[in-house]
Design a protein around this motif. Sequence first.
Motif, PDB file in Angstrom:
ATOM      1  N   GLY A 279       0.788  -1.227   0.000  1.00 22.69           N
ATOM      2  CA  GLY A 279       0.000   0.000   0.000  1.00 22.69           C
ATOM      3  C   GLY A 279       0.822   1.280   0.000  1.00 22.69           C
ATOM      4  N   VAL A 280       1.714   1.401  -0.945  1.00 19.84           N
ATOM      5  CA  VAL A 280       2.484   2.646  -1.051  1.00 19.84           C
ATOM      6  C   VAL A 280       2.304   3.200  -2.454  1.00 19.84           C
ATOM      7  N   GLU A 281       2.703   4.450  -2.661  1.00 17.36           N
ATOM      8  CA  GLU A 281       2.636   5.024  -4.016  1.00 17.36           C
ATOM      9  C   GLU A 281       3.880   4.595  -4.770  1.00 17.36           C
ATOM     10  N   PHE A 282       3.670   3.996  -5.920  1.00 15.65           N
ATOM     11  CA  PHE A 282       4.824   3.564  -6.713  1.00 15.65           C
ATOM     12  C   PHE A 282       5.257   4.694  -7.649  1.00 15.65           C
ATOM     13  N   THR A 283       5.883   5.701  -7.044  1.00 15.21           N
ATOM     14  CA  THR A 283       6.347   6.843  -7.833  1.00 15.21           C
ATOM     15  C   THR A 283       7.817   7.069  -7.534  1.00 15.21           C
ATOM     16  N   SER A 284       8.463   7.844  -8.398  1.00  9.50           N
ATOM     17  CA  SER A 284       9.853   8.208  -8.129  1.00  9.50           C
ATOM     18  C   SER A 284       9.870   9.186  -6.958  1.00  9.50           C
ATOM     19  N   LEU A 285      11.065   9.462  -6.447  1.00 12.79           N
ATOM     20  CA  LEU A 285      11.202  10.432  -5.369  1.00 12.79           C
ATOM     21  C   LEU A 285      10.632  11.779  -5.791  1.00 12.79           C
ATOM     22  N   SER A 286      10.699  12.059  -7.089  1.00 14.53           N
ATOM     23  CA  SER A 286      10.156  13.305  -7.629  1.00 14.53           C
ATOM     24  C   SER A 286       8.657  13.229  -7.864  1.00 14.53           C
TER      25      SER A 286
ATOM     26  N   SER B 221      23.049  14.554  -5.729  1.00 16.56           N
ATOM     27  CA  SER B 221      22.723  13.143  -5.907  1.00 16.56           C
ATOM     28  C   SER B 221      21.832  12.741  -4.752  1.00 16.56           C
ATOM     29  N   HIS B 222      20.587  12.483  -5.088  1.00 14.77           N
ATOM     30  CA  HIS B 222      19.552  12.231  -4.083  1.00 14.77           C
ATOM     31  C   HIS B 222      19.344  10.726  -3.931  1.00 14.77           C
ATOM     32  N   LEU B 223      18.302  10.359  -3.212  1.00 15.98           N
ATOM     33  CA  LEU B 223      18.144   8.949  -2.851  1.00 15.98           C
ATOM     34  C   LEU B 223      17.532   8.061  -3.927  1.00 15.98           C
ATOM     35  N   ASP B 224      16.835   8.660  -4.909  1.00 14.99           N
ATOM     36  CA  ASP B 224      16.236   7.812  -5.942  1.00 14.99           C
ATOM     37  C   ASP B 224      17.326   7.431  -6.933  1.00 14.99           C
ATOM     38  N   PHE B 225      17.918   6.292  -6.650  1.00 13.77           N
ATOM     39  CA  PHE B 225      19.138   5.834  -7.294  1.00 13.77           C
ATOM     40  C   PHE B 225      19.088   5.927  -8.828  1.00 13.77           C
ATOM     41  N   PHE B 226      18.079   5.310  -9.442  1.00  7.82           N
ATOM     42  CA  PHE B 226      18.049   5.245 -10.913  1.00  7.82           C
ATOM     43  C   PHE B 226      17.691   6.591 -11.530  1.00  7.82           C
ATOM     44  N   GLU B 227      16.787   7.316 -10.868  1.00  8.14           N
ATOM     45  CA  GLU B 227      16.411   8.629 -11.409  1.00  8.14           C
ATOM     46  C   GLU B 227      17.624   9.568 -11.426  1.00  8.14           C
ATOM     47  N   GLU B 228      18.466   9.455 -10.408  1.00  7.89           N
ATOM     48  CA  GLU B 228      19.658  10.316 -10.352  1.00  7.89           C
ATOM     49  C   GLU B 228      20.647   9.951 -11.454  1.00  7.89           C
ATOM     50  N   ILE B 229      20.866   8.657 -11.641  1.00 10.21           N
ATOM     51  CA  ILE B 229      21.800   8.228 -12.689  1.00 10.21           C
ATOM     52  C   ILE B 229      21.293   8.718 -14.050  1.00 10.21           C
ATOM     53  N   ALA B 230      19.989   8.576 -14.258  1.00 13.98           N
ATOM     54  CA  ALA B 230      19.397   9.028 -15.526  1.00 13.98           C
ATOM     55  C   ALA B 230      19.553  10.540 -15.694  1.00 13.98           C
ATOM     56  N   LYS B 231      19.447  11.257 -14.595  1.00 13.92           N
ATOM     57  CA  LYS B 231      19.572  12.721 -14.650  1.00 13.92           C
ATOM     58  C   LYS B 231      20.964  13.132 -15.125  1.00 13.92           C
ATOM     59  N   PHE B 232      21.993  12.478 -14.595  1.00 11.63           N
ATOM     60  CA  PHE B 232      23.360  12.820 -15.015  1.00 11.63           C
ATOM     61  C   PHE B 232      23.559  12.511 -16.506  1.00 11.63           C
TER      62      PHE B 232
ATOM     63  N   ALA C 159      22.893  14.377  -1.212  1.00  9.41           N
ATOM     64  CA  ALA C 159      21.798  15.284  -0.856  1.00  9.41           C
ATOM     65  C   ALA C 159      21.737  15.562   0.642  1.00  9.41           C
ATOM     66  N   GLY C 160      22.068  16.779   0.999  1.00  8.39           N
ATOM     67  CA  GLY C 160      21.952  17.190   2.400  1.00  8.39           C
ATOM     68  C   GLY C 160      20.531  17.051   2.907  1.00  8.39           C
ATOM     69  N   VAL C 161      19.554  17.365   2.054  1.00  6.62           N
ATOM     70  CA  VAL C 161      18.154  17.311   2.507  1.00  6.62           C
ATOM     71  C   VAL C 161      17.684  15.904   2.787  1.00  6.62           C
ATOM     72  N   SER C 162      18.388  14.912   2.300  1.00  7.89           N
ATOM     73  CA  SER C 162      17.938  13.542   2.543  1.00  7.89           C
ATOM     74  C   SER C 162      18.370  13.051   3.926  1.00  7.89           C
ATOM     75  N   LEU C 163      19.221  13.817   4.585  1.00  3.14           N
ATOM     76  CA  LEU C 163      19.731  13.365   5.881  1.00  3.14           C
ATOM     77  C   LEU C 163      18.738  13.708   6.988  1.00  3.14           C
TER      78      LEU C 163
ATOM     79  N   ILE D 211      24.978   7.755   7.100  1.00  2.00           N
ATOM     80  CA  ILE D 211      26.141   7.172   6.416  1.00  2.00           C
ATOM     81  C   ILE D 211      25.662   6.271   5.282  1.00  2.00           C
ATOM     82  N   VAL D 212      24.588   5.526   5.561  1.00  3.58           N
ATOM     83  CA  VAL D 212      24.059   4.595   4.564  1.00  3.58           C
ATOM     84  C   VAL D 212      23.419   5.361   3.407  1.00  3.58           C
ATOM     85  N   ARG D 213      22.623   6.381   3.750  1.00  7.45           N
ATOM     86  CA  ARG D 213      21.992   7.180   2.682  1.00  7.45           C
ATOM     87  C   ARG D 213      23.060   7.765   1.765  1.00  7.45           C
ATOM     88  N   THR D 214      24.081   8.327   2.384  1.00  6.42           N
ATOM     89  CA  THR D 214      25.140   8.983   1.611  1.00  6.42           C
ATOM     90  C   THR D 214      25.860   7.983   0.711  1.00  6.42           C
ATOM     91  N   ALA D 215      26.034   6.762   1.190  1.00  8.83           N
ATOM     92  CA  ALA D 215      26.727   5.759   0.373  1.00  8.83           C
ATOM     93  C   ALA D 215      25.933   5.436  -0.896  1.00  8.83           C
TER      94      ALA D 215
END
Lengths: 556, 142
Positions: free
Chosen positions: A30-37, A286-297, A329-333, A342-346
């Motif tokens: 029961g979650v929204e299947f959307t990107s972080l954006s 570089s934010h937490l949505d791993f694939f969206e960020e890679i695609a952005k670059f 992403a500082g805002v993700s902390l 530490i994990v988010r940043t990695a």
Amino acid sequence: MTIDRSRTEVRAVDARELWQAEFDQAQKRGVEFTSLSGAPLQPLYGPADVPGEFESELGYPGSFPYTRGVHPTMYRSRLWTMRQFAGFGSAKQTNERFKFLLAHGQTGLSTAFDFPTLMGYDSDHAHSLGEVGQVGVAISSLADMEVLMGGIPMAEVSTSMTINGPAPIMLAFYIACGERQGVDPKLLRGTVQNDILKEYQAQHAWLVPAEPALRMITDVMGYCAKRVPQWNTISISGYHIREAGSTAAQELAFTLANGMEYVRRGKAAGLDVDEFAPRLSFFFDSHLDFFEEIAKFRAARRIWARKLRDTFGAKDPRSWMVRFHTQTAGVSLTAQQPENNIVRTAFEALAAVLGGTQSLHTNSMDETLSLPTEKAVKIALRTQQIIAEETEVAHVIDPLGGSYYVEALTNRLEAEAERYFAEIERRGGVVPATEQGYIQKEIHRSAIAYQAAVERGSKRVVGVNCYAEDEQGPTIELHKIDPAVEREQHQRLAELRKRRDAAKAKRALDEIRDACKSSDNLLERFVAAAHADCTLGEIADVLRAEFGHYKEPKIL
Amino acid sequence: MPMTQRKIRVLVAKPGLDGHDRGAKTVASALRDHGMEVIYTGLHQAPEAIAEIAAQEDVDVVGLSILSGAHMALFPRVRAELAKRGMGHVLLTGGGIIPQDDMAALEAQGYTKLFGPGTPTEAIAKWITAAMEERLKNQGAQ
């Protein structure tokens, strides 16, 4: 419909239908299947989601349109530069942190300034009360810069300086400081952020209104093309746009739109695009949505290459390339359970590497609480070193290229950016769109939407709206700035003003005033003023008197 | 006139030179959604200017947002400037990147409650509403 899995030979199209039917029937979380954006995501991507030609959309690393990377060898020749943003307290304290980082294997310097410096005020100005040395280092003069770079060979390190409104003045201090160390400006390597447009849009440390600010930027481009040729004259930054709350697509679109505006201004000032465009660099989040960020670059590289070659007529391939720095992403902390940062940043750092970054800053776990301690900074640096040395991910170029999902995301982000370019164009360009508050409102809208998603629980943040614990204050040690730094800066400035040749300083300021009224290169005058021991605030006061103050549009 | 007839008036202010306004604007929008009248100062405000706007707008609540580390210098000055203008009665609150021992020190000085990163806007709105109701009750009892 029941699904017959016993048939072993099915046509591809049947297999797809079978999967779809099975998928549709199944229970979902029961979650929204959307990107972080907030963009909707399919459960599966396939060949049908990625139309287009491999050659023209991707090409090869080091060749147009650079989707796969700007170098033919990428990290097989050279790893990204590990560049931790640092600065606090006095020039002396930051100089010590720089040496600490260099001693632990960091390969480039990156300077954070305090708010008075970022706004063009000396440490002893009334507006500087309580702010001196708090979020970065206080640099009010060439004398401070000499302490900051003391014992660091300026011909050998590359230095990034995150400053915008007064960027040309700070660059003048750096050039003059090099000259005092006996270093030819031609040997200086580094970057000055100098991206004023995103200041009006998101970061909000400005000096003067947009038009004179843009003129100073073209002065920097013109001066450096001839005299400081290895210097990156603007780091066109999406980081602050993203941190202010934008989506990935908005970060991409507004950053590149700002970049194109600088190119237009450079050309309008009579510079050849291939003379300055190779020295433009970029800075992304570089934010937490791993694939969206890679695609952005990847999308950033492709869009810029196409615009520079096809719209702006650049002929030198170096003008087409997006070389970029990334910061996690500082805002993700979170302030809650800070060790989890530490994990988010990695994860974010890994996305930046898979996206082909040229340099990287990893945030420290304690940054939602205070400036980082040495221990936290070292863990952040080690995170990059683990990715580089232990995971083996850097051996293969653009390893996610060809992933249906990543290619579809790359295409989607490019299309979204194009829609924003058209809207900005309709509003008369980036400067009017910013002065109308359009870009700020777009960012604000996304920030609110994200906050609402977190509050209703459809976006999860571990330790905040799920897996929360009762916490009795921070469990980690914090770094605090000694208020004595402010008093010492006052003293240093008083001594400087007493010691210097007052007539020479006054003459240098008068020459800046004259240059404001003509089209003479201001950076040249700033370098002379730096040598005459004029302070940052004195130079900025002349600019504010001549060019006026920027007025923030009301968006709320 | 009973105060319940009037919407709670809030000034959301950004003291000092720090340009981080995501939090301030998000909170301002949320308080508006909770039926409050919200005035936002914009960035880079001196303590005198914040107190002046608070007095002119006759607000009930002043909320300061700061992420620059200058809170120990600026928050007490805002409070003093408010008092100078006869606004010592306003409900003072705020938030941002403020270490916990500083928060405790400021709360002891009259910043009734300060909020850190990750606080739901809902919680801030509820807290303001409850604090204002409490004040009203105490006034009624006098």
